[in-house]
Design an enzyme around this catalytic site. Sequence first.
Site, PDB file in Angstrom:
ATOM      1  N   GLY A  49      -5.244 -12.422   4.459  1.00 45.91           N
ATOM      2  CA  GLY A  49      -5.638 -11.041   4.664  1.00 45.91           C
ATOM      3  C   GLY A  49      -4.510 -10.102   5.038  1.00 45.91           C
ATOM      4  O   GLY A  49      -4.724  -8.914   5.233  1.00 45.91           O
ATOM      5  N   HIS A  50      -3.291 -10.604   5.162  1.00 45.66           N
ATOM      6  CA  HIS A  50      -2.158  -9.778   5.628  1.00 45.66           C
ATOM      7  C   HIS A  50      -0.942 -10.013   4.761  1.00 45.66           C
ATOM      8  O   HIS A  50      -0.057 -10.760   5.138  1.00 45.66           O
ATOM      9  CB  HIS A  50      -1.828 -10.095   7.073  1.00 45.66           C
ATOM     10  CG  HIS A  50      -0.991  -9.068   7.756  1.00 45.66           C
ATOM     11  ND1 HIS A  50       0.379  -9.080   7.761  1.00 45.66           N
ATOM     12  CD2 HIS A  50      -1.348  -7.987   8.478  1.00 45.66           C
ATOM     13  CE1 HIS A  50       0.840  -8.070   8.466  1.00 45.66           C
ATOM     14  NE2 HIS A  50      -0.190  -7.392   8.916  1.00 45.66           N
ATOM     15  N   PHE A  51      -0.780  -9.490   3.735  1.00 47.64           N
ATOM     16  CA  PHE A  51      -1.665  -8.665   2.925  1.00 47.64           C
ATOM     17  C   PHE A  51      -1.879  -9.405   1.621  1.00 47.64           C
ATOM     18  O   PHE A  51      -0.942 -10.028   1.132  1.00 47.64           O
ATOM     19  CB  PHE A  51      -1.026  -7.302   2.648  1.00 47.64           C
ATOM     20  CG  PHE A  51      -0.752  -6.507   3.897  1.00 47.64           C
ATOM     21  CD1 PHE A  51      -1.760  -5.790   4.519  1.00 47.64           C
ATOM     22  CD2 PHE A  51       0.508  -6.497   4.466  1.00 47.64           C
ATOM     23  CE1 PHE A  51      -1.497  -5.038   5.663  1.00 47.64           C
ATOM     24  CE2 PHE A  51       0.769  -5.758   5.607  1.00 47.64           C
ATOM     25  CZ  PHE A  51      -0.226  -5.026   6.220  1.00 47.64           C
ATOM     26  N   VAL A  56       2.939 -10.842   4.292  1.00 47.23           N
ATOM     27  CA  VAL A  56       3.890 -10.529   5.360  1.00 47.23           C
ATOM     28  C   VAL A  56       3.331 -11.097   6.661  1.00 47.23           C
ATOM     29  O   VAL A  56       2.168 -10.860   6.997  1.00 47.23           O
ATOM     30  CB  VAL A  56       4.088  -9.001   5.502  1.00 47.23           C
ATOM     31  CG1 VAL A  56       5.022  -8.673   6.654  1.00 47.23           C
ATOM     32  CG2 VAL A  56       4.619  -8.403   4.205  1.00 47.23           C
TER      33      VAL A  56
END
Length: 143
Positions: A49-51, A56
């Site tokens: 989810g990041h990203f 990252v």
Amino acid sequence: MNSLTVEQIQEIIPHRHPFLLLDRIEDYEPGQYAVGYKAVTYREDFFRGHFPQKAVMPGVLILEALAQTGAVAILSMPENQGKIAFFGGVQKCRFKGMVMPGDTLKLETKIIKSKGPVGVGQATAYVNGKVVVSAELTFMVGE
């Protein structure tokens, strides 16, 4: 040099998968400093989810890895064995680069102040010799 495997790290600090963010300690001196490493892989849960379009590592997790490194230095002291080091604050924090899958984080935390259960560590994270994060981390040792 005093090195530690992940199993030995787990004998000192209470963190466990998926929140243990250290793979090994290259060197440390109880109450003084610790130098550790984290191999960042695409399999880390947070990358989902990041990203999704550009993986990252979240900056707060880099700070956590630095705090865990400092916790090895603090909690390896005989009088602190079996205790927990809690975050008390973050000062002078600077993010200077991104950490992505395939990177190896070098994590250095030096204890610069300590009085009773409270102290401050000067923490720096590197990728390929370049600083990606630096900060002063305040901690408190408790039960």
